[in-house]
Design an enzyme around this catalytic site. Structure first.
Site, PDB file in Angstrom:
ATOM      1  CD  GLU A   4       6.989  -8.748   1.794  1.00  0.00           C
ATOM      2  OE1 GLU A   4       6.328  -7.716   1.562  1.00  0.00           O
ATOM      3  OE2 GLU A   4       8.038  -9.031   1.202  1.00  0.00           O
ATOM      4  CB  CYS A  14       6.327  -4.344   2.378  1.00  0.00           C
ATOM      5  SG  CYS A  14       7.776  -3.376   1.952  1.00  0.00           S
ATOM      6  CB  ILE A  49      -0.943   0.002   1.222  1.00  0.00           C
ATOM      7  CG1 ILE A  49      -1.788  -1.282   1.239  1.00  0.00           C
ATOM      8  CG2 ILE A  49      -1.840   1.247   1.195  1.00  0.00           C
ATOM      9  CD1 ILE A  49      -2.606  -1.480   2.511  1.00  0.00           C
ATOM     10  CD  GLU A  50       3.726   1.825  -4.495  1.00  0.00           C
ATOM     11  OE1 GLU A  50       3.358   2.682  -5.338  1.00  0.00           O
ATOM     12  OE2 GLU A  50       4.592   0.966  -4.731  1.00  0.00           O
ATOM     13  CB  CYS A  78      12.363  -4.876   1.874  1.00  0.00           C
ATOM     14  SG  CYS A  78      11.337  -4.340   3.267  1.00  0.00           S
ATOM     15  CB  CYS A 133       9.477  -7.260   5.172  1.00  0.00           C
ATOM     16  SG  CYS A 133       8.280  -6.005   4.689  1.00  0.00           S
TER      17      CYS A 133
HETATM   18  N1  THU Z   1       7.471  -4.053  -1.643  1.00  0.00           N
HETATM   19  C1  THU Z   1       6.800  -5.011  -0.941  1.00  0.00           C
HETATM   20  O1  THU Z   1       5.573  -4.956  -0.815  1.00  0.00           O
HETATM   21  N2  THU Z   1       7.521  -6.003  -0.379  1.00  0.00           N
HETATM   22  C2  THU Z   1       8.876  -6.139  -0.469  1.00  0.00           C
HETATM   23  O2  THU Z   1       9.454  -6.997   0.176  1.00  0.00           O
HETATM   24  C3  THU Z   1       9.623  -5.249  -1.351  1.00  0.00           C
HETATM   25  C4  THU Z   1       8.900  -4.031  -1.795  1.00  0.00           C
HETATM   26  C5  THU Z   1       6.701  -2.986  -2.269  1.00  0.00           C
HETATM   27  C6  THU Z   1       6.843  -1.652  -1.626  1.00  0.00           C
HETATM   28  C7  THU Z   1       6.519  -0.725  -2.767  1.00  0.00           C
HETATM   29  O3  THU Z   1       5.122  -0.554  -2.834  1.00  0.00           O
HETATM   30  C8  THU Z   1       6.962  -1.465  -4.004  1.00  0.00           C
HETATM   31  O4  THU Z   1       7.110  -2.813  -3.606  1.00  0.00           O
HETATM   32  C9  THU Z   1       8.267  -0.968  -4.596  1.00  0.00           C
HETATM   33  O5  THU Z   1       9.245  -0.919  -3.629  1.00  0.00           O
END
Ligand code: THU
Length: 130
Positions: A54, A52, A42-43, A85, A88
């Site tokens: 996760e 993220c 969710i950005e 990441c 996470c």
């Molecule tokens: N993102 C995740 O949801 N999980 C990860 O482990 C890596 C990155 C998302 C965050 C952001 O919305 C997009 O991927 C680009 O970084």
């Protein structure tokens, strides 16, 4: 269970709110009680406020009283596996043990699996402060 988790992670790609990166991530966590909690990335216009997939799934689980994770599946819209990441990895480590599995699936349907702990060797736990 692996296939169910992967399917749910893929289904969550649809829920992803990612207008800035256009990169979709979906996650599904299996807890010790046998329940599955899902999440997506969710950005936010203030990019650093993004969460993220996760951690979305993890906060849903923990806020429902589920503090032991048995497995997580992560799907992404790209053709490279979306290993969690760094933030996470640490966040999930809190609710994991050495048995927790990590399943991954990318856009072309290829899958991979490992133990979650492999992504964070010698991770830090609250019990390390005792
Ligand atoms: N993102 C995740 O949801 N999980 C990860 O482990 C890596 C990155 C998302 C965050 C952001 O919305 C997009 O991927 C680009 O970084």
């Amino acid at each position: 269970m692996k296939e169910i988790l992967l399917k749910k992670a893929v289904e969550m790609l649809e829920m992803s709110y990612s207008p800035y990166s256009n990169y979709r991530v979906g996650a599904a966590i299996l807890t010790e009680s046998g329940k599955i909690y899902t999440g997506c990335n969710i950005e936010n216009a203030s990019y650093g406020a993004t969460i993220c997939a996760e951690r979305t799934a993890a906060v849903k689980a923990v806020s429902e009283g589920e503090k032991k994770f048995k497995a997580i599946a992560i799907a992404c819209s790209g053709n490279t596996f979306a290993y969690p990441c760094g933030i996470c990895r640490q966040f999930l480590y809190e609710f994991s043990d050495s048995e927790m599995k990590l399943y991954l699936i990318k856009a072309d349907g290829e899958t991979a699996e490992t133990y979650f702990e492999q992504t964070l060797p010698n991770g830090f736990r609250g019990s390390d402060m005792e």
